[in-house]
Design a protein around this motif. Structure first.
Motif, PDB file in Angstrom:
ATOM      1  N   GLY A  49       0.691  -0.790   0.093  1.00 39.60           N
ATOM      2  CA  GLY A  49       0.215   0.097   0.006  1.00 39.60           C
ATOM      3  C   GLY A  49       1.000   1.545  -0.074  1.00 39.60           C
ATOM      4  N   LEU A  50       2.330   0.858   0.911  1.00 39.44           N
ATOM      5  CA  LEU A  50       3.139   2.254   1.056  1.00 39.44           C
ATOM      6  C   LEU A  50       3.523   2.064  -0.486  1.00 39.44           C
ATOM      7  CD1 LEU A  50       4.261   1.768   4.619  1.00 39.44           C
ATOM      8  CD2 LEU A  50       2.879   4.198   3.407  1.00 39.44           C
ATOM      9  N   ILE A  55       3.348   5.651  -5.654  1.00 43.66           N
ATOM     10  CA  ILE A  55       3.928   5.476  -7.335  1.00 43.66           C
ATOM     11  C   ILE A  55       2.878   6.841  -7.538  1.00 43.66           C
ATOM     12  CG2 ILE A  55       3.463   4.182  -9.303  1.00 43.66           C
ATOM     13  CD1 ILE A  55       4.298   1.978  -7.753  1.00 43.66           C
ATOM     14  N   ALA A  56       1.535   6.989  -6.535  1.00 41.06           N
ATOM     15  CA  ALA A  56       0.542   7.780  -7.228  1.00 41.06           C
ATOM     16  C   ALA A  56       0.875   9.174  -7.658  1.00 41.06           C
ATOM     17  CB  ALA A  56      -0.521   6.965  -6.457  1.00 41.06           C
ATOM     18  N   ALA A  67      -5.964   1.830  -4.972  1.00 36.18           N
ATOM     19  CA  ALA A  67      -4.877   0.632  -4.492  1.00 36.18           C
ATOM     20  C   ALA A  67      -4.601   1.011  -3.103  1.00 36.18           C
ATOM     21  CB  ALA A  67      -4.779   0.481  -5.634  1.00 36.18           C
ATOM     22  N   GLY A  68      -4.026   1.960  -3.028  1.00 35.14           N
ATOM     23  CA  GLY A  68      -2.851   1.796  -1.908  1.00 35.14           C
ATOM     24  C   GLY A  68      -3.793   2.671  -0.942  1.00 35.14           C
ATOM     25  N   THR A  69      -4.602   2.845  -1.131  1.00 33.64           N
ATOM     26  CA  THR A  69      -5.367   3.803  -0.092  1.00 33.64           C
ATOM     27  C   THR A  69      -6.862   2.521   0.274  1.00 33.64           C
ATOM     28  OG1 THR A  69      -6.142   5.607  -0.992  1.00 33.64           O
ATOM     29  CG2 THR A  69      -7.477   5.228   1.395  1.00 33.64           C
ATOM     30  N   ILE A  70      -7.095   1.552  -0.245  1.00 35.83           N
ATOM     31  CA  ILE A  70      -7.858  -0.095   0.214  1.00 35.83           C
ATOM     32  C   ILE A  70      -6.695  -0.635   1.150  1.00 35.83           C
ATOM     33  CG2 ILE A  70      -9.181  -1.763  -0.864  1.00 35.83           C
ATOM     34  CD1 ILE A  70      -9.823   0.412  -2.923  1.00 35.83           C
TER      35      ILE A  70
END
Length: 93
Positions: A49-50, A55-56, A67-70
């Motif tokens: 996630g990190l 990347i975002a 996706a990272g937040t989820i």
């Protein structure tokens, strides 16, 4: 007007039946397996996630951000469930 609250408790035989059923269903190996999968899954979800959020932040892609937040949000309950089963496994000893 007087209200009475009655407390009902399980009888000794019913309570011991539930305890026996719980010990039989959640054996030591089952608790160890669930605890291991949950904790390792939660920790890996934190790292992935990190990476997705990083990347975002660099590319500005919204799909990596979501996706990272989820993954970051789902890691917390996963680690907590693993710790509960780890404590349950220690209760068998």
């Amino acid at each position: 007007m007087e209200h009475r609250i009655e407390s009902k408790t399980l009888s000794g035989s019913t309570e011991s039946h539930f305890k026996h059923l719980r010990r039989r269903t959640l054996g030591s190996s089952v608790c160890s397996l669930i605890a291991g999968v949950s904790v390792l899954g939660g920790v890996s979800a934190l790292f992935i996630g990190l990476v997705c959020v990083a990347i975002a932040a660099i590319s500005g892609d919204r799909s990596f951000d979501r996706a990272g937040t989820i993954l970051l949000i789902s890691a917390i309950p996963s680690i907590l469930v693993g710790s509960v089963f780890l404590d349950e496994n220690r209760a068998f000893r």
